[in-house]
Scaffold this motif. Structure first.
Motif, PDB file in Angstrom:
ATOM      1  N   CYS A 157       0.843  -1.187   0.000  1.00  0.00           N
ATOM      2  CA  CYS A 157       0.000   0.000   0.000  1.00  0.00           C
ATOM      3  C   CYS A 157       0.885   1.246   0.000  1.00  0.00           C
ATOM      4  O   CYS A 157       1.802   1.362   0.810  1.00  0.00           O
ATOM      5  CB  CYS A 157      -0.881  -0.031   1.250  1.00  0.00           C
ATOM      6  N   TYR A 201       0.095   4.108   0.877  1.00  0.00           N
ATOM      7  CA  TYR A 201      -0.236   5.059   1.939  1.00  0.00           C
ATOM      8  C   TYR A 201       0.316   4.622   3.291  1.00  0.00           C
ATOM      9  O   TYR A 201       0.888   5.419   4.019  1.00  0.00           O
ATOM     10  CB  TYR A 201      -1.754   5.243   2.021  1.00  0.00           C
ATOM     11  N   CYS A 202       0.128   3.359   3.647  1.00  0.00           N
ATOM     12  CA  CYS A 202       0.554   2.893   4.962  1.00  0.00           C
ATOM     13  C   CYS A 202       1.754   1.957   4.899  1.00  0.00           C
ATOM     14  O   CYS A 202       2.363   1.667   5.931  1.00  0.00           O
ATOM     15  CB  CYS A 202      -0.607   2.238   5.699  1.00  0.00           C
ATOM     16  N   HIS A 246      -7.418  -1.644   3.126  1.00  0.00           N
ATOM     17  CA  HIS A 246      -6.789  -0.402   2.697  1.00  0.00           C
ATOM     18  C   HIS A 246      -7.772   0.530   1.999  1.00  0.00           C
ATOM     19  O   HIS A 246      -7.366   1.398   1.226  1.00  0.00           O
ATOM     20  CB  HIS A 246      -5.604  -0.715   1.768  1.00  0.00           C
ATOM     21  N   ALA A 279      -9.546   2.897   3.284  1.00  0.00           N
ATOM     22  CA  ALA A 279      -9.336   4.287   3.703  1.00  0.00           C
ATOM     23  C   ALA A 279      -8.074   4.855   3.064  1.00  0.00           C
ATOM     24  O   ALA A 279      -8.038   6.019   2.674  1.00  0.00           O
ATOM     25  CB  ALA A 279      -9.236   4.365   5.219  1.00  0.00           C
ATOM     26  N   CYS A 280      -7.041   4.008   2.951  1.00  0.00           N
ATOM     27  CA  CYS A 280      -5.795   4.443   2.306  1.00  0.00           C
ATOM     28  C   CYS A 280      -6.078   4.837   0.858  1.00  0.00           C
ATOM     29  O   CYS A 280      -5.627   5.874   0.379  1.00  0.00           O
ATOM     30  CB  CYS A 280      -4.771   3.315   2.321  1.00  0.00           C
ATOM     31  N   ARG A 288      -8.784   5.785  -0.465  1.00  0.00           N
ATOM     32  CA  ARG A 288      -9.549   7.033  -0.554  1.00  0.00           C
ATOM     33  C   ARG A 288      -8.635   8.236  -0.368  1.00  0.00           C
ATOM     34  O   ARG A 288      -8.760   9.230  -1.077  1.00  0.00           O
ATOM     35  CB  ARG A 288     -10.668   7.039   0.478  1.00  0.00           C
ATOM     36  N   ARG A 289      -7.719   8.144   0.596  1.00  0.00           N
ATOM     37  CA  ARG A 289      -6.789   9.254   0.819  1.00  0.00           C
ATOM     38  C   ARG A 289      -5.945   9.496  -0.429  1.00  0.00           C
ATOM     39  O   ARG A 289      -5.782  10.624  -0.883  1.00  0.00           O
ATOM     40  CB  ARG A 289      -5.867   8.954   2.004  1.00  0.00           C
ATOM     41  N   LEU A 290      -5.412   8.417  -0.964  1.00  0.00           N
ATOM     42  CA  LEU A 290      -4.553   8.549  -2.140  1.00  0.00           C
ATOM     43  C   LEU A 290      -5.343   9.042  -3.341  1.00  0.00           C
ATOM     44  O   LEU A 290      -4.810   9.718  -4.204  1.00  0.00           O
ATOM     45  CB  LEU A 290      -3.907   7.200  -2.461  1.00  0.00           C
ATOM     46  N   VAL A 298      -7.693  11.188  -3.356  1.00  0.00           N
ATOM     47  CA  VAL A 298      -8.088  12.582  -3.274  1.00  0.00           C
ATOM     48  C   VAL A 298      -6.895  13.504  -3.486  1.00  0.00           C
ATOM     49  O   VAL A 298      -6.702  14.058  -4.553  1.00  0.00           O
ATOM     50  CB  VAL A 298      -8.751  12.881  -1.907  1.00  0.00           C
ATOM     51  N   ASP A 305      -3.643  13.075  -1.300  1.00  0.00           N
ATOM     52  CA  ASP A 305      -2.399  12.712  -0.655  1.00  0.00           C
ATOM     53  C   ASP A 305      -1.447  11.974  -1.586  1.00  0.00           C
ATOM     54  O   ASP A 305      -1.862  11.061  -2.291  1.00  0.00           O
ATOM     55  CB  ASP A 305      -2.684  11.812   0.554  1.00  0.00           C
ATOM     56  N   ARG A 334       3.275   7.523   0.316  1.00  0.00           N
ATOM     57  CA  ARG A 334       4.432   7.675   1.202  1.00  0.00           C
ATOM     58  C   ARG A 334       5.401   6.512   1.086  1.00  0.00           C
ATOM     59  O   ARG A 334       6.564   6.628   1.457  1.00  0.00           O
ATOM     60  CB  ARG A 334       3.955   7.767   2.648  1.00  0.00           C
TER      61      ARG A 334
END
Ligand code: ZN
Ligand code: ZN
Length: 65
Positions: A8, A10-11, A20, A22-23, A25-27, A29, A31, A34
């Motif tokens: 992932c 994100y995490c 994942h 939520a990850c 979704r963050r990516l 939008v 973010d 990482r």
């Protein structure tokens, strides 16, 4: 989302480990990722006026579309 990654972005955990949603979704939008999706190394992230770039020491740079 980067296709074909094992981890992932994100995490940094394995994609088949846990949820994942939520990850993603963050990516999806704003973010930047990482962690490298191929090796889970922490990437150097730079936010630019047009988006972001994230570079892995082994796999090179990726950028927002
Ligand atoms: Zn995740
Ligand atoms: Zn990598």
């Amino acid at each position: 989302m980067s296709a074909g990654g094992v981890y992932c972005g994100y995490c940094g955990r394995a994609r088949d480990e846990g949820d994942h949603g939520a990850c993603a979704r963050r990516l999806g939008v704003v973010d930047p990722p990482r962690f490298c999706a191929a090796c889970a190394r922490r990437m150097v992230v730079q936010v630019t006026p047009g988006g972001w770039t994230a570079s892995c020491g082994r796999h090179g740079e990726s950028r927002s579309a």
